[in-house]
Design an enzyme around this catalytic site. Sequence first.
Site, PDB file in Angstrom:
ATOM      1  N   ARG A 111       7.905   1.433  -5.157  1.00 54.05           N
ATOM      2  CA  ARG A 111       8.206   2.273  -4.150  1.00 54.05           C
ATOM      3  C   ARG A 111       9.565   1.268  -3.388  1.00 54.05           C
ATOM      4  NH1 ARG A 111       2.835   1.034  -0.043  1.00 54.05           N
ATOM      5  NH2 ARG A 111       2.696  -1.232   0.097  1.00 54.05           N
ATOM      6  N   CYS A 115      18.348   1.617  -0.973  1.00 52.30           N
ATOM      7  CA  CYS A 115      19.074   0.634  -0.067  1.00 52.30           C
ATOM      8  C   CYS A 115      19.426   0.888   1.533  1.00 52.30           C
ATOM      9  CB  CYS A 115      20.770   1.050  -0.643  1.00 52.30           C
ATOM     10  SG  CYS A 115      22.354   0.270   0.387  1.00 52.30           S
ATOM     11  N   GLU A 150       6.205   1.136   7.139  1.00 53.72           N
ATOM     12  CA  GLU A 150       6.788  -0.874   7.063  1.00 53.72           C
ATOM     13  C   GLU A 150       8.398  -1.229   7.053  1.00 53.72           C
ATOM     14  OE1 GLU A 150       3.589  -2.587   4.652  1.00 53.72           O
ATOM     15  OE2 GLU A 150       2.962  -2.742   6.560  1.00 53.72           O
ATOM     16  N   CYS A 158      19.925  -5.191   1.138  1.00 55.25           N
ATOM     17  CA  CYS A 158      20.600  -5.423  -0.013  1.00 55.25           C
ATOM     18  C   CYS A 158      21.496  -5.866   0.300  1.00 55.25           C
ATOM     19  CB  CYS A 158      20.002  -3.226   0.023  1.00 55.25           C
ATOM     20  SG  CYS A 158      21.391  -3.353  -0.996  1.00 55.25           S
ATOM     21  N   CYS A 160      24.715  -4.135  -2.085  1.00 54.95           N
ATOM     22  CA  CYS A 160      25.110  -3.653  -2.630  1.00 54.95           C
ATOM     23  C   CYS A 160      26.947  -3.821  -2.393  1.00 54.95           C
ATOM     24  CB  CYS A 160      24.914  -2.481  -3.118  1.00 54.95           C
ATOM     25  SG  CYS A 160      24.176  -1.306  -2.077  1.00 54.95           S
ATOM     26  N   CYS A 163      27.023  -1.378   0.633  1.00 56.45           N
ATOM     27  CA  CYS A 163      26.568  -2.281   1.817  1.00 56.45           C
ATOM     28  C   CYS A 163      27.292  -2.942   2.327  1.00 56.45           C
ATOM     29  CB  CYS A 163      24.941  -2.932   1.583  1.00 56.45           C
ATOM     30  SG  CYS A 163      23.661  -1.904   1.657  1.00 56.45           S
ATOM     31  N   GLU A 304      -2.462   0.192  11.356  1.00 59.91           N
ATOM     32  CA  GLU A 304      -3.139  -0.022   9.455  1.00 59.91           C
ATOM     33  C   GLU A 304      -4.237  -1.888   9.582  1.00 59.91           C
ATOM     34  OE1 GLU A 304      -1.453  -0.618   5.996  1.00 59.91           O
ATOM     35  OE2 GLU A 304       0.409   1.392   6.049  1.00 59.91           O
ATOM     36  N   TRP A 312      -4.110  -7.865  -2.523  1.00 58.52           N
ATOM     37  CA  TRP A 312      -2.423  -8.364  -2.827  1.00 58.52           C
ATOM     38  C   TRP A 312      -2.752 -10.383  -2.176  1.00 58.52           C
ATOM     39  CZ3 TRP A 312      -1.825 -10.003   1.990  1.00 58.52           C
ATOM     40  CH2 TRP A 312      -2.426  -9.674   3.380  1.00 58.52           C
ATOM     41  N   GLU A 352      -3.007  -0.548  -5.784  1.00 59.91           N
ATOM     42  CA  GLU A 352      -4.031   0.033  -4.973  1.00 59.91           C
ATOM     43  C   GLU A 352      -5.910   0.109  -5.416  1.00 59.91           C
ATOM     44  OE1 GLU A 352      -0.636  -1.043  -1.142  1.00 59.91           O
ATOM     45  OE2 GLU A 352      -1.512   0.999  -1.190  1.00 59.91           O
ATOM     46  N   HIS A 355      -8.086  -2.396  -3.780  1.00 65.04           N
ATOM     47  CA  HIS A 355      -7.743  -2.763  -1.974  1.00 65.04           C
ATOM     48  C   HIS A 355      -9.172  -1.974  -1.498  1.00 65.04           C
ATOM     49  CE1 HIS A 355      -6.706  -2.214   1.856  1.00 65.04           C
ATOM     50  NE2 HIS A 355      -5.312  -3.693   1.642  1.00 65.04           N
TER      51      HIS A 355
HETATM   52  C1  GLA Z   1       0.808  -2.122   3.535  1.00 68.30           C
HETATM   53  C2  GLA Z   1       1.515  -1.034   3.464  1.00 68.30           C
HETATM   54  C3  GLA Z   1      -0.256  -0.039   2.973  1.00 68.30           C
HETATM   55  C4  GLA Z   1      -0.463  -0.438   2.203  1.00 68.30           C
HETATM   56  C5  GLA Z   1      -1.266  -1.510   1.957  1.00 68.30           C
HETATM   57  C6  GLA Z   1      -2.491  -2.823   1.522  1.00 68.30           C
HETATM   58  O1  GLA Z   1       0.599  -2.039   5.517  1.00 68.30           O
HETATM   59  O2  GLA Z   1       2.715   0.364   4.301  1.00 68.30           O
HETATM   60  O3  GLA Z   1       0.849   1.480   1.778  1.00 68.30           O
HETATM   61  O4  GLA Z   1      -0.409  -0.461   1.188  1.00 68.30           O
HETATM   62  O5  GLA Z   1       0.012  -2.180   3.054  1.00 68.30           O
HETATM   63  O6  GLA Z   1      -3.018  -3.795   2.471  1.00 68.30           O
HETATM   64 ZN    ZN Z   2      22.963  -1.585  -0.544  1.00 71.36          ZN
END
Ligand code: GLA
Ligand code: ZN
Length: 681
Positions: A111, A115, A150, A158, A160, A163, A304, A312, A352, A355
């Site tokens: 995911r 850039c 996030e 980046c 590239c 950029c 979250e 992770w 995940e 998780h």
């Molecule tokens: C981040 C992401 C979520 C998920 C959690 C897992 O906070 O925003 O999509 O991947 O981590 O802890």
């Molecule tokens: Zn870039």
Amino acid sequence: MQQPSFHALLYGGDYNPDQWTEDVWLADMRLMKLAHVTMVSINIFSWALLEPQPGIYHFAQLDRIMNMLAQHDIAADLATATASPPTWMSRLYPTMLPVTRDGTRMTHGSRQHYCPNGRDYRRKATALVQRLAQRYAGHPALSMWHINNEYGCHVSQCYCDTCAVAFRVWLQQRYQTLDTLNYAWWTNFWSQRYYDWQDILPPRLSPAQNNPGQVLDYWRFMSDSLLACYRLEADILRSVTPHVPLTTNLMVAFKPVDGFSWASHMDIISFDMYPANTTPAWETALSHDLMRSLKGGRPHLVMEQSPSQVNWMAQNPQKRPGHMRLQSMQALAHGADGVMFFQWRQSKAGAEMFHSAVVAHDSSEHGRIFRQVAQLGGELHHLSPHILGSRINAQAAILMDWHNWWAVEYLPGPSDRLRYWEQIKAHYHALHSLQVAVDIIQPASDLSQYRLIIAPLLYMLRPQVANNLQHFVAQGGTLLVTFFSGIVDQNNHVVLGGYPAELRTLLGIHVEEFDPFTPEMSNELAIQEEPLQGTYPCTLWGELIHLEGAQALGVFTSDYYANQPALTMHSFGQGRAYYLATQPSDELLVRLARLLCQQANVAPVLQSPEGVEVTKRVRADGRAVYFLLNHTEQAQQVTLPMGCFTSLLDEKRVEGSVEIAAVGVIVLLSETAEGGFEQYL
Ligand code: GLA
Ligand code: ZN
């Protein structure tokens, strides 16, 4: 700017119904009601389903999800889905994929493979957001926009060619002329002078240390580039749905994203909180205090947290019983108006799948995790009318500046052991152990509400900062500045004429030399007079200091600066400015913090046994809500202030003292007003 007004504390989490069949959705609705869920974040990673082919949009499923939420009276924190582009985009627009510092182009398959300056990424993202905004503008479930996800988490920088072009534009705006840029980057050094804008590159892999000015500007540019992505979406959303608040989930003290510069573009600060089982409670407290402070104390939101284990870390133990509840209550205790989870239903497969989630793989409502979430939901529902919108009033603050962070951690010497956030943490820890409320603020911000300011490792003084601190102390404030501060200006140029340059008069000292320690080196700081009397080990750093009006409270005990000042105090105007030239033991930091609080007249919220955290939120009607959080595994007794209180979680009337169960929480509402609070906006 939309001032968010929610009717209840926000409770729920990331919800991904598009990974499930619709019979599961109905089960989810029933379980959400059981858990007192008020809001869910949807659509975060749904771009590939929304736009299966270029320009062909499928909203039918999202319509059904939104309608279902509205029918069940659950608010939607509707994400713009731009955090993970569909796979066909990297085939059609390969230059959209980010490039690492060593020139490797990344690919899709996880995911965030874009850039931030990618033109095609931005074009396609804004086209999607435009459609989402128009389609759901009047929808009854729409309560908040969750922009992207996030920012910078996986790709914060980046390098590239796109950029590189964008960097030149950014630099032209900042410096106007090449001469100014050459001066700022001090390019006569090592034959780096630029004669053509086109020769300027991102600080890619090069034979020796890159130019520190260039690297600093690249941190600035990249934070701004990510912010520009956010703002492109925000502008669309504001114009189509001006009444709907905007947020994006920040990552606490995340070095690539300058939280202060982002905050003014957000209506509510939300962030993702993932303490390990070993993370001390004070560190989580600091996360909240920073997030709350980004928007001048307005309630923030935990977007979250994990109901139990994450996936992770190298090993991912479960959260022990009671700890998720305690951490959630701690969020409220530090000013949050909601706590949400990642995620609602545990994934069946994918990266995940192990998780934790509110609804585990067994789909049961009888498991430990679901029961804890449901119980907490009931408690939040009950607390909601009592605490929603109330504020923390801090009289002590620690200064934090992202630009300083970027600069001080890319030093050409003198030490690679300086960690800015660690220094902030050390001083926060000391204040927190005294139960003192703390804000984390920018150095140039208005300091008039504070009595005590601590400025750790403020290597870079940007414009106005020295004056601001000088004014604060002259007016009666108490200030502590620590080692290697006041060294450079905003261009990362040493301010000549003797350290700590612009702070020299205020602190009444001249630092002739600084002396970074190797891990094997140490010294001691000796103080003869009470209340700090003692000899304390110190590490990391030493300095050779001359007094210029200050008095030495403590001295180094050994080496060539033995008996020279290590801790100084300068009376300046009506206040006092302290300087600490080394990193002493935690014991001295706590004793020093206590002394500073006494001198500044900063009172603890309450006295409490070790491991019991106490905070106070004040409501608009002037009544105080005390949170007593027992972070120990034993029951604890706490003496209360004068007066009668309602214990909100069990509706008992209490006075005198209370016992808090192990890992327990007590929330007390004072029966009488203690005086309103000025910052209520
Ligand atoms: C981040 C992401 C979520 C998920 C959690 C897992 O906070 O925003 O999509 O991947 O981590 O802890
Ligand atoms: Zn870039």
